[in-house]
Scaffold this motif. Structure first.
Motif, short mmCIF file in Angstrom:
data_model
loop_
_atom_site.label_atom_id
_atom_site.label_comp_id
_atom_site.label_asym_id
_atom_site.label_seq_id
_atom_site.Cartn_x
_atom_site.Cartn_y
_atom_site.Cartn_z
N PRO A 127 74.48 33.15 -167.03
CA PRO A 127 73.24 32.70 -167.68
C PRO A 127 72.47 31.79 -166.73
O PRO A 127 73.07 30.95 -166.05
CB PRO A 127 73.74 31.95 -168.92
CG PRO A 127 75.07 32.55 -169.22
CD PRO A 127 75.67 32.88 -167.88
N PRO A 128 71.15 31.94 -166.65
CA PRO A 128 70.36 31.15 -165.70
C PRO A 128 70.35 29.66 -166.04
O PRO A 128 70.57 29.25 -167.17
CB PRO A 128 68.96 31.76 -165.81
CG PRO A 128 68.91 32.39 -167.17
CD PRO A 128 70.30 32.88 -167.43
N LYS A 129 70.12 28.86 -164.99
CA LYS A 129 69.96 27.42 -165.19
C LYS A 129 68.86 27.16 -166.22
O LYS A 129 67.91 27.92 -166.29
CB LYS A 129 69.59 26.76 -163.86
CG LYS A 129 70.62 26.91 -162.75
CD LYS A 129 70.08 26.41 -161.42
CE LYS A 129 69.00 27.32 -160.87
NZ LYS A 129 68.53 26.92 -159.50
N PRO A 130 69.05 26.13 -167.05
CA PRO A 130 69.97 25.00 -166.92
C PRO A 130 71.39 25.20 -167.43
O PRO A 130 72.15 24.24 -167.51
CB PRO A 130 69.26 23.91 -167.72
CG PRO A 130 68.53 24.64 -168.79
CD PRO A 130 68.05 25.92 -168.11
N LEU A 135 77.93 26.91 -162.02
CA LEU A 135 78.48 25.74 -161.34
C LEU A 135 79.96 25.56 -161.68
O LEU A 135 80.78 25.24 -160.81
CB LEU A 135 77.69 24.49 -161.70
CG LEU A 135 76.24 24.47 -161.20
CD1 LEU A 135 75.48 23.31 -161.80
CD2 LEU A 135 76.21 24.38 -159.68
N PHE A 136 80.31 25.75 -162.95
CA PHE A 136 81.71 25.69 -163.35
C PHE A 136 82.53 26.75 -162.62
O PHE A 136 83.66 26.51 -162.18
CB PHE A 136 81.85 25.89 -164.86
CG PHE A 136 81.49 24.69 -165.69
CD1 PHE A 136 81.97 23.43 -165.36
CD2 PHE A 136 80.68 24.82 -166.80
CE1 PHE A 136 81.65 22.32 -166.13
CE2 PHE A 136 80.34 23.71 -167.57
CZ PHE A 136 80.83 22.46 -167.24
N TYR A 151 74.85 19.31 -156.24
CA TYR A 151 73.90 20.41 -156.43
C TYR A 151 72.50 19.94 -156.06
O TYR A 151 72.01 18.95 -156.59
CB TYR A 151 73.93 20.92 -157.87
CG TYR A 151 73.06 22.15 -158.04
CD1 TYR A 151 73.28 23.27 -157.24
CD2 TYR A 151 72.02 22.19 -158.95
CE1 TYR A 151 72.47 24.40 -157.35
CE2 TYR A 151 71.22 23.31 -159.08
CZ TYR A 151 71.45 24.40 -158.27
OH TYR A 151 70.66 25.52 -158.37
N VAL A 152 71.88 20.68 -155.14
CA VAL A 152 70.58 20.30 -154.59
C VAL A 152 69.49 21.25 -155.10
O VAL A 152 69.62 22.47 -154.98
CB VAL A 152 70.62 20.35 -153.04
CG1 VAL A 152 69.26 19.95 -152.47
CG2 VAL A 152 71.72 19.47 -152.50
N ALA A 162 73.11 20.63 -163.32
CA ALA A 162 74.12 19.75 -162.73
C ALA A 162 74.68 18.78 -163.77
O ALA A 162 75.89 18.60 -163.88
CB ALA A 162 73.52 18.98 -161.56
N PHE A 163 73.79 18.19 -164.55
CA PHE A 163 74.23 17.25 -165.60
C PHE A 163 75.13 17.95 -166.61
O PHE A 163 76.17 17.41 -167.02
CB PHE A 163 73.02 16.64 -166.30
CG PHE A 163 73.39 15.66 -167.38
CD1 PHE A 163 73.79 14.38 -167.05
CD2 PHE A 163 73.34 16.03 -168.71
CE1 PHE A 163 74.14 13.47 -168.06
CE2 PHE A 163 73.68 15.14 -169.71
CZ PHE A 163 74.09 13.85 -169.39
N ASN A 164 74.76 19.16 -166.99
CA ASN A 164 75.55 19.92 -167.96
C ASN A 164 76.92 20.30 -167.42
O ASN A 164 77.85 20.59 -168.19
CB ASN A 164 74.79 21.19 -168.38
CG ASN A 164 73.56 20.89 -169.22
OD1 ASN A 164 73.46 19.82 -169.83
ND2 ASN A 164 72.61 21.81 -169.24
N ALA A 165 77.04 20.32 -166.08
CA ALA A 165 78.32 20.64 -165.45
C ALA A 165 79.07 19.38 -165.01
O ALA A 165 80.08 19.46 -164.32
CB ALA A 165 78.08 21.53 -164.23
#
Length: 210
Positions: A127-130, A135-136, A151-152, A162-165
């Motif tokens: 699924p696309p960001k966010p 990332l997981f 993550y940049v 990034a926060f969600n991960a």
């Protein structure tokens, strides 16, 4: 939204967004939204996903692909891109690209700009960001904790992902003021600022060790 604390001593991998992070992107989203019937306030990918008519969804995805491929063929690297990637490889850090682009466009853009990053994760894979799924997946693949990966990106979706991960984030502003910069763990103007930050850290570590 807050952010995850950035600790440079813990970072073992640097992962990148693609468009307007490593390379330029000039997609005319106003025109694209007009072509597919998406309002200014709606996320393009979410809008297409919720379309009930298969024919409309097929056409919308076709138009998005056309815009992405055309954009990929005319893209250029952003200042510090190749140097930072080389620095990452030279220091045995892991890296990857996670993008909301489709796989074909992302690979075209990476090949066109000679990006030495073999691992490219697109919206077909997760699924696309966010959403943090991609990332997981990388953290598990690399056997790293999420706080060991930086993550940049250049946009709010990158910071949210990034926060969600539970992962520290770095916002690249390219000299522009960003309203959501307070949601990033680290804010830099250009990619070479990241290289300088890590290079200074490694130099300090070597000096202390000697």
């Amino acid at each position: 939204m807050s952010f995850i604390t950035f600790n440079i001593e813990q970072i073992k991998a640097i992962v990148f967004d693609l468009d307007n992070t490593l390379v330029t992107s000039d997609i005319d989203f106003t025109e694209l939204r007009k072509q597919i019937g998406c309002s200014h306030d709606d996320d393009v990918l979410s809008y297409v996903e919720q379309l009930k008519c298969d024919e409309r969804k097929l056409l919308a995805n076709k138009l998005i692909l056309e815009h992405e491929i055309e954009d990929a063929r005319h893209s250029d690297t952003l200042p510090g891109c190749h140097s930072l990637i080389q620095f990452i490889h030279s220091n045995n850090m892991k890296t990857a690209i996670i993008t909301r682009n489709c796989e074909q466009a992302a690979k075209t853009k990476a090949e066109h700009n000679k990006l030495n990053i073999p691992t490219i994760i697109s919206r077909e894979h997760f699924p696309p960001k966010p959403a943090p799924d991609s990332l997981f997946s990388l953290a598990q693949q690399w056997n790293l904790k999420t706080h060991q990966i930086l993550y940049v990106g250049d946009y709010i979706y990158d910071l949210q992902a990034a926060f969600n991960a539970s992962m520290p984030s770095c916002l690249v502003t390219h000299g522009e003021e960003k309203l959501y910069s307070s949601s990033a763990s680290l804010v830099v103007e250009h990619l070479h600022d990241i290289e300088q930050l890590f290079d200074t850290h490694y130099y300090s570590e070597t000096s202390r060790a000697s």
